[in-house]
Design a protein around this motif. Sequence first.
Motif, PDB file in Angstrom:
ATOM      1  N   SER A  29       0.844  -1.197   0.000  1.00 53.81           N
ATOM      2  CA  SER A  29       0.000   0.000   0.000  1.00 53.81           C
ATOM      3  C   SER A  29       0.874   1.240   0.000  1.00 53.81           C
ATOM      4  N   THR A  32      -0.030   8.250  -0.185  1.00 54.69           N
ATOM      5  CA  THR A  32      -0.541   9.138  -1.238  1.00 54.69           C
ATOM      6  C   THR A  32       0.126   8.774  -2.556  1.00 54.69           C
ATOM      7  N   PRO A  34      -0.839   8.463  -7.258  1.00 53.33           N
ATOM      8  CA  PRO A  34      -1.771   8.620  -8.373  1.00 53.33           C
ATOM      9  C   PRO A  34      -3.026   7.773  -8.195  1.00 53.33           C
ATOM     10  N   SER A  35      -4.147   8.299  -8.645  1.00 53.17           N
ATOM     11  CA  SER A  35      -5.390   7.548  -8.560  1.00 53.17           C
ATOM     12  C   SER A  35      -5.392   6.423  -9.587  1.00 53.17           C
ATOM     13  N   ARG A  36      -6.171   5.392  -9.298  1.00 49.62           N
ATOM     14  CA  ARG A  36      -6.363   4.237 -10.172  1.00 49.62           C
ATOM     15  C   ARG A  36      -5.064   3.430 -10.356  1.00 49.62           C
ATOM     16  N   GLU A  38      -2.199   0.834  -8.497  1.00 50.65           N
ATOM     17  CA  GLU A  38      -2.038  -0.126  -7.394  1.00 50.65           C
ATOM     18  C   GLU A  38      -0.585  -0.600  -7.335  1.00 50.65           C
ATOM     19  N   TYR A  55      -2.463  -0.487 -13.329  1.00 55.16           N
ATOM     20  CA  TYR A  55      -3.192   0.763 -13.575  1.00 55.16           C
ATOM     21  C   TYR A  55      -4.447   0.438 -14.375  1.00 55.16           C
ATOM     22  N   PRO A  58      -9.731   5.295 -16.611  1.00 50.73           N
ATOM     23  CA  PRO A  58     -11.033   5.752 -16.095  1.00 50.73           C
ATOM     24  C   PRO A  58     -12.187   5.219 -16.940  1.00 50.73           C
ATOM     25  N   ASN A 140       1.706  16.003 -11.805  1.00 45.23           N
ATOM     26  CA  ASN A 140       1.055  14.966 -12.600  1.00 45.23           C
ATOM     27  C   ASN A 140       1.923  13.727 -12.786  1.00 45.23           C
TER      28      ASN A 140
END
Length: 412
Positions: A29, A32, A34-36, A38, A55, A58, A140
């Motif tokens: 884990s 913090t 990037p989203s999406r 793992e 990854y 979206p 980003n």
Amino acid sequence: MKLLISQILITSCLLLLGINVQAQYAGASFTTGPSRMEILQVDNRELSTMVYMAYTTPNTDNWNDTSSWMNFGDKTFILIDGSSKPYHMISTINMPINSEAENKYMMFDRRNQRHQFILEFEKIPNGKSFDIIEDVNNPNAFNFYGVNYTPTDSTSYVDINEFIAGYPVKEFGRFAVNGNTVSYVKFKDIVINTVPFFINQYGKYYNMNISVQNYSNKSVLFNPNNVSVEGYKFKKTSKNDNEVYISEPVNLELLTYVEYDKIVKNKQRWNNFWVALGEGMAAYNAGQSYSTTTYSGSAYTSSNAHASGYVGNTYGYANAYGSSYTTAYGQSTTRSYNGAAAYAAQQRANENYANYANNQRQIREQLGDGYIKMHTIPSETEYSGYFNIKHKKIDRLLLKIIIDGEVYPFMF
């Protein structure tokens, strides 16, 4: 050859890293990041640290298959909690590495698409939390902070082949060759290279030079009907008191071989006409000779008159005198015809025209030979050619080539 060598090296690495493997995916884990994204497992091997990641794109309604991509920069590194020593990224598996010399991207084709890959770093100490930093100055970038994992022994290492199976990379990249930029898309065993130019040859065109390399174990078909182009212009507008750019589509015409050959043939026909006319006039004038004579002359004339009589009761008389001087100029031209000179000039004219027309035929043949046509590409071979798109003022050009049912997109 580079591709084959790379495949051999990667295969060797996979065999080496796959010793004593099991399909066990330990949890990892991060605090913090990037989203999406793992982090599935971290393996500390004998010489390096392997970070297994995934990854998912979206699942949005405004999905755009030309703008969804990802990569990792070649300067990516790990920082251990409490230490300033960087542990540099050594390589990646199933994920392109972007650098100043070669821009490489993983391209996604659809919404909610999952992709699994591996980052390999210099070996880090066991049991330490760490950060993965791609670019600390870029919000980003793929920066992960507070990564925690459960150390595992050699019997629980991830099977790399199993981990990336079913997640092939569609790689887009660019590199420079003698001042020209080569773009490519590589998927499985097919590589398509493109180099765009602007030309003014029998018209103004975007000229696309392409090559298709088939490294698969079967033949594939290149079909010009499976090539399409789209143009876009960017228009600045206001939205919520902010200036934004929206793209407007522009219809572009991709010329087939038959269509472009017809244009070349018609333009060459007119070129041949004007050359023949010019050579014929030159030959005709070569047989003519002219001589010019200039002349001038002058004349003098004079006259007088006398009259007398009464005017009322008065008698009177009058005398009148006059003269004139005239000069005239002129030219006369004599034309003569030399048949022998005219014949020799006509022979030269015929030869010049024949050479010009033959050169035009050679140009047309060369243009036709290189223009893309339906072609079967056997295994381990390459097919190359070019095609023209009628020029229009645009800001972006999207080229799509379909080979064996797969789309290879290029954005210029």
